[in-house]
Design a protein around this motif. Sequence first.
Motif, PDB file in Angstrom:
ATOM      1  N   THR A  25       0.829  -1.200   0.000  1.00  0.00           N
ATOM      2  CA  THR A  25       0.000   0.000   0.000  1.00  0.00           C
ATOM      3  C   THR A  25       0.864   1.250   0.000  1.00  0.00           C
ATOM      4  O   THR A  25       1.981   1.249   0.508  1.00  0.00           O
ATOM      5  CB  THR A  25      -0.919   0.035   1.238  1.00  0.00           C
ATOM      6  OG1 THR A  25      -0.117  -0.013   2.427  1.00  0.00           O
ATOM      7  CG2 THR A  25      -1.878  -1.147   1.236  1.00  0.00           C
ATOM      8  N   LEU A  26       0.310   2.307  -0.579  1.00  0.00           N
ATOM      9  CA  LEU A  26       0.941   3.630  -0.579  1.00  0.00           C
ATOM     10  C   LEU A  26      -0.065   4.624  -0.015  1.00  0.00           C
ATOM     11  O   LEU A  26      -1.120   4.844  -0.610  1.00  0.00           O
ATOM     12  CB  LEU A  26       1.337   4.048  -1.994  1.00  0.00           C
ATOM     13  CG  LEU A  26       1.945   5.447  -2.123  1.00  0.00           C
ATOM     14  CD1 LEU A  26       3.338   5.479  -1.508  1.00  0.00           C
ATOM     15  CD2 LEU A  26       1.990   5.891  -3.575  1.00  0.00           C
ATOM     16  N   PRO A  27       0.207   5.211   1.154  1.00  0.00           N
ATOM     17  CA  PRO A  27      -0.720   6.201   1.696  1.00  0.00           C
ATOM     18  C   PRO A  27      -0.811   7.417   0.775  1.00  0.00           C
ATOM     19  O   PRO A  27       0.200   8.035   0.456  1.00  0.00           O
ATOM     20  CB  PRO A  27      -0.095   6.578   3.047  1.00  0.00           C
ATOM     21  CG  PRO A  27       0.841   5.460   3.373  1.00  0.00           C
ATOM     22  CD  PRO A  27       1.342   4.960   2.056  1.00  0.00           C
ATOM     23  N   THR A  28      -2.026   7.747   0.314  1.00  0.00           N
ATOM     24  CA  THR A  28      -2.217   8.878  -0.591  1.00  0.00           C
ATOM     25  C   THR A  28      -2.859  10.070   0.094  1.00  0.00           C
ATOM     26  O   THR A  28      -3.042  11.110  -0.518  1.00  0.00           O
ATOM     27  CB  THR A  28      -3.079   8.471  -1.803  1.00  0.00           C
ATOM     28  OG1 THR A  28      -4.266   7.829  -1.346  1.00  0.00           O
ATOM     29  CG2 THR A  28      -2.311   7.525  -2.695  1.00  0.00           C
ATOM     30  N   ASN A  40      -7.349   7.652   0.225  1.00  0.00           N
ATOM     31  CA  ASN A  40      -7.297   6.247   0.631  1.00  0.00           C
ATOM     32  C   ASN A  40      -5.863   5.749   0.528  1.00  0.00           C
ATOM     33  O   ASN A  40      -4.954   6.495   0.190  1.00  0.00           O
ATOM     34  CB  ASN A  40      -8.234   5.395  -0.231  1.00  0.00           C
ATOM     35  CG  ASN A  40      -7.860   5.450  -1.708  1.00  0.00           C
ATOM     36  OD1 ASN A  40      -6.932   6.148  -2.097  1.00  0.00           O
ATOM     37  ND2 ASN A  40      -8.587   4.729  -2.528  1.00  0.00           N
ATOM     38  N   ASN A  41      -5.675   4.491   0.846  1.00  0.00           N
ATOM     39  CA  ASN A  41      -4.388   3.833   0.637  1.00  0.00           C
ATOM     40  C   ASN A  41      -4.414   3.169  -0.729  1.00  0.00           C
ATOM     41  O   ASN A  41      -5.243   2.297  -0.994  1.00  0.00           O
ATOM     42  CB  ASN A  41      -4.132   2.786   1.724  1.00  0.00           C
ATOM     43  CG  ASN A  41      -3.759   3.430   3.036  1.00  0.00           C
ATOM     44  OD1 ASN A  41      -3.067   4.438   3.061  1.00  0.00           O
ATOM     45  ND2 ASN A  41      -4.209   2.856   4.133  1.00  0.00           N
ATOM     46  N   LEU A 163      11.095 -15.184   0.420  1.00  0.00           N
ATOM     47  CA  LEU A 163       9.843 -14.516   0.768  1.00  0.00           C
ATOM     48  C   LEU A 163      10.136 -13.422   1.789  1.00  0.00           C
ATOM     49  O   LEU A 163      11.007 -13.592   2.638  1.00  0.00           O
ATOM     50  CB  LEU A 163       8.834 -15.506   1.379  1.00  0.00           C
ATOM     51  CG  LEU A 163       8.485 -16.759   0.589  1.00  0.00           C
ATOM     52  CD1 LEU A 163       7.715 -17.732   1.477  1.00  0.00           C
ATOM     53  CD2 LEU A 163       7.650 -16.394  -0.627  1.00  0.00           C
ATOM     54  N   PHE A 164       9.402 -12.309   1.717  1.00  0.00           N
ATOM     55  CA  PHE A 164       9.555 -11.302   2.761  1.00  0.00           C
ATOM     56  C   PHE A 164       8.217 -10.630   3.052  1.00  0.00           C
ATOM     57  O   PHE A 164       7.315 -10.575   2.205  1.00  0.00           O
ATOM     58  CB  PHE A 164      10.604 -10.246   2.386  1.00  0.00           C
ATOM     59  CG  PHE A 164      10.142  -9.220   1.384  1.00  0.00           C
ATOM     60  CD1 PHE A 164       9.443  -8.092   1.799  1.00  0.00           C
ATOM     61  CD2 PHE A 164      10.423  -9.358   0.033  1.00  0.00           C
ATOM     62  CE1 PHE A 164       9.015  -7.144   0.884  1.00  0.00           C
ATOM     63  CE2 PHE A 164       9.996  -8.422  -0.889  1.00  0.00           C
ATOM     64  CZ  PHE A 164       9.290  -7.305  -0.467  1.00  0.00           C
ATOM     65  N   VAL A 165       8.108 -10.117   4.267  1.00  0.00           N
ATOM     66  CA  VAL A 165       6.972  -9.301   4.672  1.00  0.00           C
ATOM     67  C   VAL A 165       7.507  -8.194   5.568  1.00  0.00           C
ATOM     68  O   VAL A 165       8.429  -8.421   6.364  1.00  0.00           O
ATOM     69  CB  VAL A 165       5.897 -10.145   5.396  1.00  0.00           C
ATOM     70  CG1 VAL A 165       6.445 -10.790   6.651  1.00  0.00           C
ATOM     71  CG2 VAL A 165       4.668  -9.305   5.724  1.00  0.00           C
ATOM     72  N   GLU A 166       6.979  -6.972   5.423  1.00  0.00           N
ATOM     73  CA  GLU A 166       7.494  -5.854   6.191  1.00  0.00           C
ATOM     74  C   GLU A 166       6.395  -4.826   6.450  1.00  0.00           C
ATOM     75  O   GLU A 166       5.373  -4.789   5.746  1.00  0.00           O
ATOM     76  CB  GLU A 166       8.663  -5.184   5.459  1.00  0.00           C
ATOM     77  CG  GLU A 166       8.267  -4.487   4.176  1.00  0.00           C
ATOM     78  CD  GLU A 166       9.455  -4.018   3.360  1.00  0.00           C
ATOM     79  OE1 GLU A 166      10.512  -4.660   3.415  1.00  0.00           O
ATOM     80  OE2 GLU A 166       9.304  -2.999   2.639  1.00  0.00           O
ATOM     81  N   ALA A 167       6.607  -4.015   7.455  1.00  0.00           N
ATOM     82  CA  ALA A 167       5.703  -2.916   7.773  1.00  0.00           C
ATOM     83  C   ALA A 167       6.545  -1.728   8.218  1.00  0.00           C
ATOM     84  O   ALA A 167       7.563  -1.894   8.897  1.00  0.00           O
ATOM     85  CB  ALA A 167       4.726  -3.309   8.871  1.00  0.00           C
ATOM     86  N   VAL A 189       1.310   4.673   7.775  1.00  0.00           N
ATOM     87  CA  VAL A 189       1.777   3.294   7.875  1.00  0.00           C
ATOM     88  C   VAL A 189       1.593   2.596   6.544  1.00  0.00           C
ATOM     89  O   VAL A 189       0.544   2.720   5.896  1.00  0.00           O
ATOM     90  CB  VAL A 189       1.028   2.553   8.986  1.00  0.00           C
ATOM     91  CG1 VAL A 189       1.445   1.084   9.025  1.00  0.00           C
ATOM     92  CG2 VAL A 189       1.296   3.212  10.338  1.00  0.00           C
ATOM     93  N   ALA A 190       2.614   1.862   6.120  1.00  0.00           N
ATOM     94  CA  ALA A 190       2.574   1.124   4.856  1.00  0.00           C
ATOM     95  C   ALA A 190       3.143  -0.274   5.067  1.00  0.00           C
ATOM     96  O   ALA A 190       4.078  -0.461   5.844  1.00  0.00           O
ATOM     97  CB  ALA A 190       3.367   1.863   3.772  1.00  0.00           C
ATOM     98  N   GLY A 191       2.576  -1.251   4.393  1.00  0.00           N
ATOM     99  CA  GLY A 191       3.060  -2.625   4.456  1.00  0.00           C
ATOM    100  C   GLY A 191       3.352  -3.157   3.075  1.00  0.00           C
ATOM    101  O   GLY A 191       2.709  -2.765   2.096  1.00  0.00           O
TER     102      GLY A 191
END
Length: 199
Positions: A25-28, A40-41, A163-167, A189-191
């Motif tokens: 997601t990109l916070p807009t 929105n995101n 594989l990766f996951v991040e916040a 906040v973006a993930g």
Amino acid sequence: MLALISMFASTALAGEMRVHIEGGTLPTGEALDSYSVSGNNLRHGGLRGGYSLTDKLELTASFSAGTSASRVDYVEYPEEDLALRLNTWTYGLGARYIVGNGGLHPYALAQARLFQGGLRMDGSPSRDDNLDQFVERAFSPGAYGALGLELVVLDEKPLAPSLFVEAGYSWLMDARFGDAGSVSDMRGVAGRAGIGVVF
């Protein structure tokens, strides 16, 4: 379970390269000043590459894109029914620091980012030959920082799955689209998550 993962996991080495397909997601933030469009995101997808400078430090570069399309009402002329399409691209360059050893490892990521936006408004924004079309572009610098977890397995093969996951937190300056207004408060906040290979 961790013991089983470690049997198939690897440790990062200097000279390794990574390529991931990623999404997130990109916070807009707030919408354009002159139009009643809610913020929105924005969903973004793209590619991320990395080159290990040492077993702990990696140079990273990324590219992602997203599109938001909706019907809008022009505040000054509410009888006008227009379509809006906002195409966005982000370019990132930075570093990733790997904490600990082993194929399942946490990391910290920091990137400088450049946001590029293309705004199109008219009765049909998918066409280029409309007489009433309106097009504006904007650029905005910013930064992104995140904490994440990556798993690299089967390192004895030429291509090791990863594989990766991040916040984390994304911050961009306001993007100003000329007379159409600006997209403000592009921060929050973006993930992100991705799948790829290490070689």
